[in-house]
Design a protein around this motif. Structure first.
Motif, mmCIF file in Angstrom:
data_model
loop_
_atom_site.group_PDB
_atom_site.id
_atom_site.type_symbol
_atom_site.label_atom_id
_atom_site.label_comp_id
_atom_site.label_asym_id
_atom_site.label_seq_id
_atom_site.Cartn_x
_atom_site.Cartn_y
_atom_site.Cartn_z
ATOM 1 N N GLY A 14 45.152 9.947 -14.775
ATOM 2 C CA GLY A 14 44.063 10.250 -14.164
ATOM 3 C C GLY A 14 42.877 9.245 -13.994
ATOM 4 N N ALA A 61 42.769 7.598 -9.642
ATOM 5 C CA ALA A 61 43.082 8.564 -8.617
ATOM 6 C C ALA A 61 43.843 8.365 -7.467
ATOM 7 C CB ALA A 61 41.668 9.452 -8.097
ATOM 8 N N THR A 114 51.051 10.511 -7.764
ATOM 9 C CA THR A 114 51.985 10.848 -8.649
ATOM 10 C C THR A 114 53.329 11.486 -7.980
ATOM 11 O OG1 THR A 114 50.466 10.837 -10.392
ATOM 12 C CG2 THR A 114 52.697 11.365 -11.048
ATOM 13 N N PRO A 168 46.525 16.244 -16.875
ATOM 14 C CA PRO A 168 45.332 16.409 -15.825
ATOM 15 C C PRO A 168 44.340 15.510 -16.218
ATOM 16 C CG PRO A 168 46.093 18.562 -16.984
ATOM 17 C CD PRO A 168 46.836 17.447 -17.389
ATOM 18 N N ALA A 169 43.466 15.192 -15.239
ATOM 19 C CA ALA A 169 42.186 14.208 -15.373
ATOM 20 C C ALA A 169 41.361 14.874 -16.614
ATOM 21 C CB ALA A 169 41.534 14.374 -14.234
ATOM 22 N N ALA A 210 42.505 13.544 -19.685
ATOM 23 C CA ALA A 210 42.556 11.867 -19.989
ATOM 24 C C ALA A 210 41.459 11.528 -21.152
ATOM 25 C CB ALA A 210 41.960 11.405 -18.653
#
Length: 134
Positions: free
Chosen positions: A30, A33, A81, A93-94, A97
């Motif tokens: 992430g 983006a 993605t 998920p971000a 990260a």
């Protein structure tokens, strides 16, 4: 973005593959983006001190895998993605990260304390990944 990409010319891994893997990872965690603009081939090649054809090959492979796309007026951008990635390749998920990056940083720090170079650290990761997939 190019500051986040580096190439080890002494590595057994070809430079285009190092670039492809790093950009792919940045997308997966992430850090890049969908819609994020990537440096031009020439800019990234100049920043890394490598041939433009090397960067072009990495971008071509990323585009073939559906991770980036080249738009005439907007340059090369993260496409997102692909939804069809196998489960084990589904990006984190971000929010995860930062945790993942911190874990990688700890792994590198511990490896350095043990006297391991980049090639050895990568070999350990590849071995562990192979054990999980096998």
């Amino acid at each position: 973005m190019s500051a986040g990409i580096s190439v080890d010319l002494d590595s057994a891994t070809p430079p285009y593959e190092q670039i492809r893997a790093q950009v792919s990872s940045l997308i997966a965690i992430g850090a890049l983006a969908p819609g994020a603009r990537l440096p031009t081939v020439r800019r990234l090649a100049a920043d890394l001190g490598i041939a433009a054809g090397t960067v072009a090959r990495a971008y071509r492979e990323l585009e073939q895998s559906g991770l980036i796309e080249t738009r005439r007026r907007n340059g090369t951008v993260v496409a997102g993605t692909p939804a069809a990635l196998p489960r084990h390749e589904t990006p984190a998920p971000a929010a995860v990260a930062g945790t993942l990056t911190a874990a990688v940083d700890r792994y590198i720090a511990e490896g350095r304390k043990a006297g391991l170079d980049d090639a050895a650290l990568l070999a350990v990761l590849r071995t562990r990944l192979g054990q999980r997939d096998g």
